[in-house]
Design a protein around this motif. Structure first.
Motif, PDB file in Angstrom:
ATOM      1  N   VAL A  27      84.346  67.828  49.051  1.00  0.00           N
ATOM      2  CA  VAL A  27      84.711  66.546  48.533  1.00  0.00           C
ATOM      3  C   VAL A  27      83.464  65.420  48.384  1.00  0.00           C
ATOM      4  O   VAL A  27      82.789  66.221  49.022  1.00  0.00           O
ATOM      5  N   GLY A  28      83.817  65.359  47.149  1.00  0.00           N
ATOM      6  CA  GLY A  28      81.615  64.868  46.619  1.00  0.00           C
ATOM      7  C   GLY A  28      80.556  65.620  46.932  1.00  0.00           C
ATOM      8  O   GLY A  28      79.289  65.506  47.293  1.00  0.00           O
ATOM      9  N   GLY A  29      80.793  67.420  46.356  1.00  0.00           N
ATOM     10  CA  GLY A  29      80.133  68.164  46.660  1.00  0.00           C
ATOM     11  C   GLY A  29      79.501  68.553  48.145  1.00  0.00           C
ATOM     12  O   GLY A  29      78.913  69.780  48.383  1.00  0.00           O
ATOM     13  N   ARG A  30      80.289  68.255  49.182  1.00  0.00           N
ATOM     14  CA  ARG A  30      79.954  69.105  50.777  1.00  0.00           C
ATOM     15  C   ARG A  30      81.746  69.007  51.035  1.00  0.00           C
ATOM     16  O   ARG A  30      82.809  68.485  51.078  1.00  0.00           O
ATOM     17  N   PRO A  31      81.485  70.052  51.702  1.00  0.00           N
ATOM     18  CA  PRO A  31      82.491  70.566  52.615  1.00  0.00           C
ATOM     19  C   PRO A  31      83.174  69.468  53.772  1.00  0.00           C
ATOM     20  O   PRO A  31      82.360  68.132  53.948  1.00  0.00           O
ATOM     21  N   LEU A  32      84.779  69.381  53.164  1.00  0.00           N
ATOM     22  CA  LEU A  32      85.385  68.343  54.563  1.00  0.00           C
ATOM     23  C   LEU A  32      84.803  68.715  55.805  1.00  0.00           C
ATOM     24  O   LEU A  32      84.344  67.798  56.528  1.00  0.00           O
ATOM     25  N   ILE A  33      84.785  69.558  56.289  1.00  0.00           N
ATOM     26  CA  ILE A  33      83.705  70.218  57.840  1.00  0.00           C
ATOM     27  C   ILE A  33      82.993  69.523  57.992  1.00  0.00           C
ATOM     28  O   ILE A  33      81.885  68.691  59.143  1.00  0.00           O
ATOM     29  N   ALA A  34      81.739  69.918  56.736  1.00  0.00           N
ATOM     30  CA  ALA A  34      80.728  69.138  57.231  1.00  0.00           C
ATOM     31  C   ALA A  34      80.819  67.288  57.211  1.00  0.00           C
ATOM     32  O   ALA A  34      79.646  67.028  58.089  1.00  0.00           O
ATOM     33  N   ASP A 191      95.805  64.500  47.349  1.00  0.00           N
ATOM     34  CA  ASP A 191      94.937  64.084  48.474  1.00  0.00           C
ATOM     35  C   ASP A 191      93.965  64.329  48.536  1.00  0.00           C
ATOM     36  O   ASP A 191      92.603  63.350  48.416  1.00  0.00           O
ATOM     37  N   LEU A 192      93.499  65.212  47.677  1.00  0.00           N
ATOM     38  CA  LEU A 192      91.894  66.224  47.515  1.00  0.00           C
ATOM     39  C   LEU A 192      90.707  65.075  46.455  1.00  0.00           C
ATOM     40  O   LEU A 192      90.317  64.717  46.556  1.00  0.00           O
ATOM     41  N   ALA A 193      92.224  64.655  45.472  1.00  0.00           N
ATOM     42  CA  ALA A 193      91.662  64.022  44.376  1.00  0.00           C
ATOM     43  C   ALA A 193      91.389  62.432  44.969  1.00  0.00           C
ATOM     44  O   ALA A 193      90.132  61.924  44.681  1.00  0.00           O
ATOM     45  N   ALA A 194      92.329  61.876  45.705  1.00  0.00           N
ATOM     46  CA  ALA A 194      92.181  60.727  46.116  1.00  0.00           C
ATOM     47  C   ALA A 194      90.769  59.852  46.557  1.00  0.00           C
ATOM     48  O   ALA A 194      90.087  60.160  46.764  1.00  0.00           O
ATOM     49  N   ALA A 195      90.759  61.478  47.728  1.00  0.00           N
ATOM     50  CA  ALA A 195      88.994  61.358  48.560  1.00  0.00           C
ATOM     51  C   ALA A 195      87.878  61.888  47.429  1.00  0.00           C
ATOM     52  O   ALA A 195      87.057  61.293  48.156  1.00  0.00           O
ATOM     53  N   GLU A 196      88.279  61.874  46.692  1.00  0.00           N
ATOM     54  CA  GLU A 196      87.354  62.431  45.893  1.00  0.00           C
ATOM     55  C   GLU A 196      87.041  60.910  45.096  1.00  0.00           C
ATOM     56  O   GLU A 196      85.441  61.050  45.246  1.00  0.00           O
ATOM     57  N   ARG A 197      87.180  60.403  44.828  1.00  0.00           N
ATOM     58  CA  ARG A 197      87.577  58.628  44.214  1.00  0.00           C
ATOM     59  C   ARG A 197      86.930  57.598  45.499  1.00  0.00           C
ATOM     60  O   ARG A 197      85.959  57.212  45.275  1.00  0.00           O
ATOM     61  N   LEU A 198      86.736  58.203  46.451  1.00  0.00           N
ATOM     62  CA  LEU A 198      86.589  57.664  47.767  1.00  0.00           C
ATOM     63  C   LEU A 198      85.442  58.060  47.729  1.00  0.00           C
ATOM     64  O   LEU A 198      84.895  56.855  48.926  1.00  0.00           O
ATOM     65  N   THR A 199      84.141  58.712  48.358  1.00  0.00           N
ATOM     66  CA  THR A 199      83.551  59.580  48.069  1.00  0.00           C
ATOM     67  C   THR A 199      82.465  58.824  47.021  1.00  0.00           C
ATOM     68  O   THR A 199      82.540  58.404  46.450  1.00  0.00           O
TER      69      THR A 199
END
Length: 199
Positions: A27-34, A191-199
């Motif tokens: 998300v935003g070029g970085r792994p979720l876990i990071a 959800d992944l697309a939504a998270a991308e929009r929120l970053t």
């Protein structure tokens, strides 16, 4: 107060995303876990990862990997138990858990859970919408003193977090959902697309 250990729960099977490790999704070029590590790490004294399967795939994170000690993927309570067993070995009295697929978790999660702890030392994060309070069962403060009780509960068939925490009068740390739900998690491609929009 001794700072708790942090445990990132990544033991799920991500079936709605086609399987694999959700925490590795970017998300935003970085792994979720990071992103989860960035937010949880400064709040705890050390971090481990609860994950099943081949542990070497997480070697790049440099974290202890704690597989479930109970077979059959019994759910997040098994991950909590793995974290409590780890903390017991290091002499830490409690852990705080966070899900691996929640990139916006609160930067004050741990202090607020500590303040909200119930009489047994348990606390869960929660959100409020109107008059309804919604516990967030994968975000909690868990005392090592209850690990044998938890082990027995899982062995007896308990799978839902709230079924167990309600028996121990867990406190609630309530967080606002505006302007952003801090416990937004990625379960689907949408959800992944939504998270991308929120970053």
């Amino acid at each position: 107060m001794i700072q708790p250990h942090g445990v990132i729960l990544a033991g799920g099977r991500a079936t709605r995303l086609g399987g694999g490790d959700k925490g590795r999704l970017a998300v935003g070029g970085r792994p979720l876990i990071a992103r989860v590590l960035d937010r949880l790490g400064p709040q705890v004294d050390r971090v481990a990862l609860n994950a099943n399967g081949e542990v070497g795939r997480w070697a790049d994170l440099g974290l202890p990997v704690l597989p479930d000690s109970i077979p059959g993927h019994p759910g997040p309570l098994a991950g909590v138990l793995a974290g409590l067993d780890w903390a017991a070995e290091t002499g830490c009295p409690h852990i705080v858990t966070a899900a691996a697929d929640t990139p916006f978790l609160p930067p004050d999660l741990v202090p607020r859970l500590l303040l909200a702890a119930g009489p047994s030392g348990l606390a869960l994060a929660a959100t409020q919408e109107g008059t309804r309070t919604w516990p967030q069962p994968t975000f909690g403060l868990w005392p090592v003193a209850l690990r044998d009780d938890l082990r027995a509960a899982i062995a007896a068939g308990t799978r839902k977090v709230l079924h167990w925490t309600d028996r121990h009068d867990a406190g609630l740390a309530v967080f606002a959902t505006e302007p952003l739900d801090p416990f937004f998690n990625v379960n689907t491609p949408e959800d992944l697309a939504a998270a991308e929009r929120l970053t």
